[in-house]
Design an enzyme around this catalytic site. Structure first.
Site, PDB file in Angstrom:
ATOM      1  N   THR A  12      -3.521   4.579   1.341  1.00 29.92           N
ATOM      2  CA  THR A  12      -2.688   5.459   0.511  1.00 29.92           C
ATOM      3  C   THR A  12      -2.586   4.886  -0.903  1.00 29.92           C
ATOM      4  OG1 THR A  12      -1.372   5.925   2.492  1.00 29.92           O
ATOM      5  CG2 THR A  12      -0.446   6.626   0.372  1.00 29.92           C
ATOM      6  N   ALA A  13      -2.855   5.732  -1.889  1.00 26.21           N
ATOM      7  CA  ALA A  13      -2.743   5.370  -3.320  1.00 26.21           C
ATOM      8  C   ALA A  13      -3.871   4.469  -3.807  1.00 26.21           C
ATOM      9  CB  ALA A  13      -1.390   4.757  -3.658  1.00 26.21           C
ATOM     10  N   ALA A  14      -4.903   4.262  -3.004  1.00 20.91           N
ATOM     11  CA  ALA A  14      -6.049   3.471  -3.502  1.00 20.91           C
ATOM     12  C   ALA A  14      -6.709   4.208  -4.668  1.00 20.91           C
ATOM     13  CB  ALA A  14      -7.056   3.249  -2.382  1.00 20.91           C
ATOM     14  N   GLY A  15      -6.898   5.516  -4.500  1.00 22.21           N
ATOM     15  CA  GLY A  15      -7.489   6.311  -5.585  1.00 22.21           C
ATOM     16  C   GLY A  15      -6.592   6.309  -6.818  1.00 22.21           C
ATOM     17  N   ASP A  16      -5.282   6.389  -6.591  1.00 20.93           N
ATOM     18  CA  ASP A  16      -4.346   6.371  -7.726  1.00 20.93           C
ATOM     19  C   ASP A  16      -4.402   5.026  -8.453  1.00 20.93           C
ATOM     20  OD1 ASP A  16      -3.498   8.904  -6.945  1.00 20.93           O
ATOM     21  OD2 ASP A  16      -1.911   8.098  -5.672  1.00 20.93           O
ATOM     22  N   LYS A  37       1.088  11.345  -6.678  1.00 23.74           N
ATOM     23  CA  LYS A  37      -0.128  10.872  -7.356  1.00 23.74           C
ATOM     24  C   LYS A  37       0.145  10.529  -8.820  1.00 23.74           C
ATOM     25  CE  LYS A  37      -2.980  13.472  -4.156  1.00 23.74           C
ATOM     26  NZ  LYS A  37      -3.242  12.365  -3.256  1.00 23.74           N
TER      27      LYS A  37
HETATM   28  O1  RIB Z   1      -2.380   9.592  -3.460  1.00 21.45           O
HETATM   29  C1  RIB Z   1      -1.336   9.202  -2.609  1.00 21.45           C
HETATM   30  C2  RIB Z   1      -0.152  10.086  -2.822  1.00 21.45           C
HETATM   31  O2  RIB Z   1      -0.469  11.394  -2.431  1.00 21.45           O
HETATM   32  C3  RIB Z   1       1.057   9.719  -2.021  1.00 21.45           C
HETATM   33  O3  RIB Z   1       1.885   8.771  -2.651  1.00 21.45           O
HETATM   34  C4  RIB Z   1       1.729  11.055  -1.787  1.00 21.45           C
HETATM   35  O4  RIB Z   1       2.938  11.202  -2.455  1.00 21.45           O
HETATM   36  C5  RIB Z   1       0.724  12.107  -2.217  1.00 21.45           C
HETATM   37  O5  RIB Z   1       1.061  12.645  -3.422  1.00 21.45           O
END
Ligand code: RIB
Length: 302
Positions: free
Chosen positions: A250-254, A41
Site C-alpha cells: 500500500t502506497a508504494a506507488g505513491d 493517494k
Molecule cells: O495508494 C494507496 C492509497 O489508495 C491508500 O492510502 C488509500 O487511501 C487509497 O487512496
C-alpha cells in the site's frame, strides 16, 4: 535546494484489515488485525515528497469529522503547507477500506466523501501555490474536472505536471494528454487507460508507447517488483527494482510518485529522480500502512 511540489488530490482514512487472503464474492473471512492509518493517494504523495526533501503544499478537502481533523493535522505535522486543505461542513472525510493478504497484496475500496468536494474553484483560489511550484502532482481520487483544471493550469504556468492516473477506469480525456509531462500508471492502470493487457515488460512497453503516441510527453509504468519502464520520444528504458522482502505494498506507488516529484523539483535528472523514487518505494513496501511506511531522506542516505 528544496524544490517546491504542490499536490492536488485526496485524503483518506485507511481502514486496514490483514487477512490470510483476499475474500471471494459473498464470503465472510476472519481477519487478523485492524488499524486506521492516514492515507489517500494525494496525501500519501504529499507526505512522500515532504519526507523526501521537497517543500510541499497540498490542495484538498476533508470532512468536518474526527478523521478529517486527524488527516489535516497529520499533514501539518509533516511541515506541509495545508492552508488549502479545506474542511467541508456536513460531509464525511474520504475513507479507504483495505484488505492486505499474506502475500502483501492489497484490495482497496474507496468512498470519496469530502474528496468529491474538491472543485476547480478551490484550486483557482489557491493559484498562488501553483505559481510558486516547481512540480504539480495530481491523481484521480478527486472529480475529473478538478484534475483537468489543475493539469491545464500547471501547463499554462510552465510547471512540471505529473499525473498518477489512479484509480483509472478507462481512457483519459484526450485534451488532458498534452498538459502532462509525466504520466505514471501502474500495470492495471495502464491496462485500464488503453484497454490493452499488461502482463510483462514487453506488453507494458507496448502500452506506454501507445500512450506516448496519443500525446503524453513521457510515461513511467511502475511494475512493482519488476521495476519501472520509462518511455519518451527517444524510446524506452527499464529500471530494475531494488530487491526487498515486501510486507505491504500500500502506497508504494505513491511513495515513488512523491519521491520522483521531490527529486525532479530540486533539480535532479529524470533518471536520478526515477532511481530515487524506486529506492524510497522499495523501503515503503517493507513496512505496513500508507503514510507510516514512507521513508525520509536519512533512510535513503541522501
Ligand atoms: O495508494 C494507496 C492509497 O489508495 C491508500 O492510502 C488509500 O487511501 C487509497 O487512496
Amino acid at each position: 535546494m528544496h524544490g517546491r511540489v504542490v499536490v492536488v488530490g485526496s485524503l483518506n482514512m485507511d481502514l486496514v484489515t490483514r487477512a490470510e487472503r483476499l475474500p471471494r464474492a459473498g464470503e465472510t473471512l476472519a481477519g487478523e488485525s485492524f488499524t486506521t492509518v492516514p492515507g489517500g493517494k494525494g496525501a500519501n504523495q504529499a507526505v512522500a515528497a515532504a519526507r523526501l526533501g521537497a517543500s510541499v503544499a497540498m490542495i484538498g478537502c476533508v470532512g468536518d469529522d474526527a478523521y478529517g481533523r486527524q488527516l489535516r493535522d497529520g499533514l501539518v505535522a509533516e511541515g506541509i503547507d495545508s492552508q488549502a486543505v479545506e474542511v467541508v461542513a456536513g460531509v464525511s472525510s474520504g475513507v479507504a477500506l483495505i484488505v492486505v493478504d499474506a502475500a502483501s497484496q492489497n484490495a482497496i475500496v474507496i468512498v470519496a466523501g469530502s474528496n468529491g468536494c474538491l472543485l476547480p474553484d478551490s484550486i483557482a483560489r489557491f493559484d498562488a501555490l501553483l505559481q510558486d511550484a516547481d512540480a504539480i502532482v495530481c491523481q484521480m481520487e478527486v472529480p475529473p474536472q478538478t484534475v483537468a483544471y489543475a493539469l491545464a493550469r500547471g501547463r499554462a504556468l510552465g510547471k512540471t505536471v505529473i499525473l498518477n492516473p489512479a484509480p483509472a477506469t478507462g481512457p483519459l480525456p484526450l485534451e488532458w494528454l498534452a498538459n502532462i509531462d509525466y504520466l505514471i500508471p501502474n500495470e492495471s492502470e495502464s491496462s485500464a487507460l488503453t484497454g490493452l493487457p499488461v502482463t510483462d515488460l514487453s506488453s507494458a512497453e507496448a502500452v506506454a508507447l501507445h500512450l506516448r503516441d496519443l500525446g503524453v510527453a513521457r510515461v513511467i509504468v511502475t511494475l512493482g517488483a519488476e521495476g519501472a519502464l520509462l518511455v519518451g520520444a527517444e524510446g524506452s528504458e527499464h529500471f530494475a527494482a531494488p530487491v526487498v522482502q515486501a510486507v505491504d505494498t500500500t502506497a508504494a506507488g505513491d511513495t515513488f510518485v512523491g519521491g520522483f516529484a521531490a527529486a525532479l523539483a530540486r533539480g535532479c535528472s529524470e533518471r536520478e529522480a526515477i532511481l530515487f523514487g524506486q529506492r524510497a518505494a522499495a523501503i515503503s513496501v517493507t513496512r505496513a500502512g500508507a503514510q507510516p511506511s514512507i521513508p525520509g531522506l536519512a533512510e535513503l542516505g541522501a
